[in-house]
Design a protein around this motif. Structure first.
Motif, PDB file in Angstrom:
ATOM      1  N   GLY A 104      54.831  31.755  44.699  1.00 23.15           N
ATOM      2  CA  GLY A 104      54.559  32.234  46.048  1.00 23.15           C
ATOM      3  C   GLY A 104      53.812  33.547  46.084  1.00 23.15           C
ATOM      4  N   PHE A 105      54.158  34.472  45.189  1.00 21.34           N
ATOM      5  CA  PHE A 105      53.481  35.766  45.147  1.00 21.34           C
ATOM      6  C   PHE A 105      51.993  35.590  44.883  1.00 21.34           C
ATOM      7  CE2 PHE A 105      51.770  39.254  42.638  1.00 21.34           C
ATOM      8  CZ  PHE A 105      52.003  40.341  43.467  1.00 21.34           C
ATOM      9  N   SER A 106      51.643  34.818  43.850  1.00 26.21           N
ATOM     10  CA  SER A 106      50.238  34.632  43.503  1.00 26.21           C
ATOM     11  C   SER A 106      49.478  33.918  44.609  1.00 26.21           C
ATOM     12  CB  SER A 106      50.109  33.857  42.188  1.00 26.21           C
ATOM     13  OG  SER A 106      50.522  34.652  41.102  1.00 26.21           O
ATOM     14  N   ALA A 107      50.128  32.954  45.249  1.00 23.82           N
ATOM     15  CA  ALA A 107      49.468  32.246  46.352  1.00 23.82           C
ATOM     16  C   ALA A 107      49.147  33.213  47.490  1.00 23.82           C
ATOM     17  CB  ALA A 107      50.357  31.118  46.854  1.00 23.82           C
ATOM     18  N   ARG A 108      50.078  34.127  47.773  1.00 28.01           N
ATOM     19  CA  ARG A 108      49.847  35.102  48.837  1.00 28.01           C
ATOM     20  C   ARG A 108      48.754  36.090  48.441  1.00 28.01           C
ATOM     21  NH1 ARG A 108      54.673  37.629  52.559  1.00 28.01           N
ATOM     22  NH2 ARG A 108      53.357  38.955  53.871  1.00 28.01           N
ATOM     23  N   VAL A 109      48.704  36.476  47.157  1.00 25.32           N
ATOM     24  CA  VAL A 109      47.625  37.334  46.668  1.00 25.32           C
ATOM     25  C   VAL A 109      46.276  36.650  46.852  1.00 25.32           C
ATOM     26  CG1 VAL A 109      46.578  38.323  44.580  1.00 25.32           C
ATOM     27  CG2 VAL A 109      49.016  38.657  45.043  1.00 25.32           C
ATOM     28  N   MET A 110      46.206  35.391  46.486  1.00 26.66           N
ATOM     29  CA  MET A 110      44.939  34.660  46.612  1.00 26.66           C
ATOM     30  C   MET A 110      44.485  34.578  48.060  1.00 26.66           C
ATOM     31  SD  MET A 110      45.290  31.584  43.830  1.00 26.66           S
ATOM     32  CE  MET A 110      45.152  31.926  42.081  1.00 26.66           C
ATOM     33  N   ALA A 111      45.433  34.353  48.959  1.00 21.73           N
ATOM     34  CA  ALA A 111      45.082  34.283  50.377  1.00 21.73           C
ATOM     35  C   ALA A 111      44.539  35.622  50.857  1.00 21.73           C
ATOM     36  CB  ALA A 111      46.305  33.881  51.191  1.00 21.73           C
ATOM     37  N   GLY A 112      45.188  36.722  50.451  1.00 20.96           N
ATOM     38  CA  GLY A 112      44.716  38.040  50.851  1.00 20.96           C
ATOM     39  C   GLY A 112      43.369  38.380  50.248  1.00 20.96           C
ATOM     40  N   TYR A 113      43.164  37.968  49.002  1.00 22.45           N
ATOM     41  CA  TYR A 113      41.911  38.297  48.330  1.00 22.45           C
ATOM     42  C   TYR A 113      40.742  37.503  48.910  1.00 22.45           C
ATOM     43  CZ  TYR A 113      38.792  39.726  44.574  1.00 22.45           C
ATOM     44  OH  TYR A 113      37.748  40.266  43.862  1.00 22.45           O
ATOM     45  N   ARG A 114      41.001  36.260  49.282  1.00 20.84           N
ATOM     46  CA  ARG A 114      39.933  35.433  49.867  1.00 20.84           C
ATOM     47  C   ARG A 114      39.449  36.003  51.190  1.00 20.84           C
ATOM     48  NH1 ARG A 114      37.888  30.894  49.061  1.00 20.84           N
ATOM     49  NH2 ARG A 114      37.990  30.290  51.258  1.00 20.84           N
ATOM     50  N   ALA A 115      40.311  36.724  51.883  1.00 18.51           N
ATOM     51  CA  ALA A 115      39.876  37.356  53.135  1.00 18.51           C
ATOM     52  C   ALA A 115      38.826  38.425  52.866  1.00 18.51           C
ATOM     53  CB  ALA A 115      41.080  37.962  53.855  1.00 18.51           C
ATOM     54  N   LEU A 116      38.900  39.044  51.658  1.00 16.90           N
ATOM     55  CA  LEU A 116      37.919  40.063  51.275  1.00 16.90           C
ATOM     56  C   LEU A 116      36.685  39.455  50.622  1.00 16.90           C
ATOM     57  CD1 LEU A 116      40.272  42.778  49.680  1.00 16.90           C
ATOM     58  CD2 LEU A 116      39.227  42.822  51.951  1.00 16.90           C
ATOM     59  N   TYR A 117      36.911  38.480  49.740  1.00 12.84           N
ATOM     60  CA  TYR A 117      35.834  37.864  48.968  1.00 12.84           C
ATOM     61  C   TYR A 117      35.927  36.347  49.073  1.00 12.84           C
ATOM     62  CZ  TYR A 117      35.275  42.466  46.729  1.00 12.84           C
ATOM     63  OH  TYR A 117      35.076  43.802  46.483  1.00 12.84           O
ATOM     64  N   PRO A 118      35.480  35.781  50.160  1.00 15.18           N
ATOM     65  CA  PRO A 118      35.630  34.324  50.348  1.00 15.18           C
ATOM     66  C   PRO A 118      34.862  33.480  49.336  1.00 15.18           C
ATOM     67  CG  PRO A 118      34.269  35.290  52.079  1.00 15.18           C
ATOM     68  CD  PRO A 118      34.871  36.433  51.335  1.00 15.18           C
ATOM     69  N   SER A 119      33.850  34.066  48.692  1.00 17.03           N
ATOM     70  CA  SER A 119      33.043  33.285  47.742  1.00 17.03           C
ATOM     71  C   SER A 119      33.494  33.443  46.295  1.00 17.03           C
ATOM     72  CB  SER A 119      31.564  33.691  47.852  1.00 17.03           C
ATOM     73  OG  SER A 119      31.061  33.416  49.138  1.00 17.03           O
ATOM     74  N   VAL A 120      34.348  34.436  46.037  1.00 17.44           N
ATOM     75  CA  VAL A 120      34.818  34.664  44.668  1.00 17.44           C
ATOM     76  C   VAL A 120      35.990  33.742  44.369  1.00 17.44           C
ATOM     77  CG1 VAL A 120      35.863  36.335  43.093  1.00 17.44           C
ATOM     78  CG2 VAL A 120      34.045  37.059  44.649  1.00 17.44           C
ATOM     79  N   GLN A 121      35.957  33.136  43.211  1.00 15.52           N
ATOM     80  CA  GLN A 121      37.016  32.195  42.816  1.00 15.52           C
ATOM     81  C   GLN A 121      38.017  32.894  41.899  1.00 15.52           C
ATOM     82  OE1 GLN A 121      37.211  28.597  39.694  1.00 15.52           O
ATOM     83  NE2 GLN A 121      35.798  28.218  41.394  1.00 15.52           N
ATOM     84  N   LEU A 122      39.306  32.742  42.223  1.00 18.82           N
ATOM     85  CA  LEU A 122      40.360  33.226  41.335  1.00 18.82           C
ATOM     86  C   LEU A 122      40.895  32.056  40.519  1.00 18.82           C
ATOM     87  CD1 LEU A 122      42.434  35.636  43.619  1.00 18.82           C
ATOM     88  CD2 LEU A 122      40.803  36.257  41.837  1.00 18.82           C
ATOM     89  N   ALA A 123      40.972  32.235  39.221  1.00 22.23           N
ATOM     90  CA  ALA A 123      41.507  31.200  38.327  1.00 22.23           C
ATOM     91  C   ALA A 123      42.811  31.734  37.740  1.00 22.23           C
ATOM     92  CB  ALA A 123      40.506  30.871  37.229  1.00 22.23           C
ATOM     93  N   LEU A 124      43.921  31.062  38.042  1.00 22.68           N
ATOM     94  CA  LEU A 124      45.246  31.552  37.662  1.00 22.68           C
ATOM     95  C   LEU A 124      45.803  30.787  36.464  1.00 22.68           C
ATOM     96  CD1 LEU A 124      47.836  33.242  38.258  1.00 22.68           C
ATOM     97  CD2 LEU A 124      48.549  31.353  39.767  1.00 22.68           C
ATOM     98  N   THR A 125      46.260  31.527  35.472  1.00 19.49           N
ATOM     99  CA  THR A 125      47.008  30.974  34.342  1.00 19.49           C
ATOM    100  C   THR A 125      48.439  31.483  34.435  1.00 19.49           C
ATOM    101  OG1 THR A 125      45.086  30.881  32.871  1.00 19.49           O
ATOM    102  CG2 THR A 125      47.258  30.935  31.836  1.00 19.49           C
ATOM    103  N   THR A 126      49.408  30.576  34.395  1.00 21.72           N
ATOM    104  CA  THR A 126      50.813  30.951  34.458  1.00 21.72           C
ATOM    105  C   THR A 126      51.485  30.568  33.149  1.00 21.72           C
ATOM    106  OG1 THR A 126      50.825  30.542  36.832  1.00 21.72           O
ATOM    107  CG2 THR A 126      52.956  30.706  35.762  1.00 21.72           C
TER     108      THR A 126
END
Length: 304
Positions: A104-126
């Motif tokens: 949940g934390f990472s998903a919320r981070v991604m949502a917040g980051y996309r608001a700043l950089y909608p074209s940048v892709q985040l690739a998550l490794t867990t």
């Protein structure tokens, strides 16, 4: 040995036939066979068992293949970096996280980051902390969140969060009337615990010894998300990483402060002397803001 030999070996490991390997490389079967044979001679390794007309990888081949794949991952990152220089708005930022911060934390981070950089892709490794650390060291990841129980000397590391464990109770449990759950309250209760090595690293093993709780353990798991799920199913009582507790706010799980305090310390690591990046700096700020928001939501739930 040069890149041609490694390419042929990798193609053969991926396809398992010289015909398909040749198609991948755009060459002939005989060329693939010759390159692999040259690799075996130069390394003095038997990489394939050729009995019965089939090519069966040996243990040495599998070990070599793992290292080759790590190197290829690095080449892919270099290729990706070059493309990002040409078009920074289409960048890919690869980050890693331990499981407690990876849902949940990472998903919320991604949502917040996309608001700043909608074209940048985040690739998550867990994954486990040592896996994340190793991929940061080799520049496969630009940033990682790991526990402080591993060696991070080969990275640039700073403290990200130091948070106390939370006691999780099944809905309707008699202890739910208490605002704080203490060690003595757990006497006689079914307890959920972590794997022994993690218990020792976190200092939880001594806590259980002090409370004489080891005999009450009914189930163990490696990750807080598993402990929380078992609590939800009324298997027992467990201690959760507080960020993992955020993943259960939409359930009827009861969350309470626990004493004595048992902190989980999380580090933010990056590759040594990494190039400055405004996008990465902004990601860190989003992560810090998200952590504040997540913990505020968990704290509010604990006061119910």
């Amino acid at each position: 040995m040069d890149f041609r030999h490694i390419d042929a070996f990798r193609a053969l490991m991926l396809t398992r036939t010289t015909t398909k390997a040749a198609q991948v490389l755009g060459t002939s079967q005989s060329a693939v066979s010759r390159l692999v044979a040259d690799l075996e001679r130069s390394t003095r390794l038997t990489l394939f068992d050729r009995a019965r007309g089939r090519l069966e990888p040996t243990a040495e081949a599998f070990a070599l293949f793992e290292e080759v794949e790590r190197r290829y991952a690095g080449l892919d990152n270099i290729r990706e970096f070059a493309l990002n220089l040409r078009n920074p708005d289409r960048a890919v930022i690869r980050v890693g996280s331990v499981v407690s911060f990876g849902l949940g934390f990472s998903a919320r981070v991604m949502a917040g980051y996309r608001a700043l950089y909608p074209s940048v892709q985040l690739a998550l490794t867990t994954g486990a902390s040592d896996l994340i650390r190793d991929q940061v060291v080799t520049h496969q990841l630009a940033l990682g969140l790991v526990t402080d129980t591993i060696d991070v000397a080969a990275t640039d590391a700073v403290s990200f969060a130091k948070l106390d464990a939370i006691c999780a109770l099944p809905a309707g449990h008699a202890l739910a009337r208490k605002k704080v759950i203490r060690l003595a309250d757990l006497k006689g209760q079914p307890i959920l615990s972590y794997e022994p090595t993690d218990m020792i690293r976190w200092g939880m093993d001594q806590l259980f010894a002090d409370g004489q709780l080891h005999e009450q353990v009914v189930a163990t798991a490696r990750y807080s998300i598993n402990i929380g799920t078992m609590v939800k199913e009324n298997v027992g009582i467990g201690l959760l990483h507080p960020v993992s507790a955020y993943d259960f706010l939409d359930s009827d799980l009861v969350l309470r402060r626990f004493e004595p305090s048992m902190p989980f310390h999380t580090l933010r690591i990056t590759p040594r002397a990494a190039a400055p990046s405004t996008q990465l700096d902004d990601l860190v700020r989003v992560m810090e803001t998200t952590l504040d928001d997540v913990m505020a939501a968990v704290q509010a739930r604990m006061k119910l």
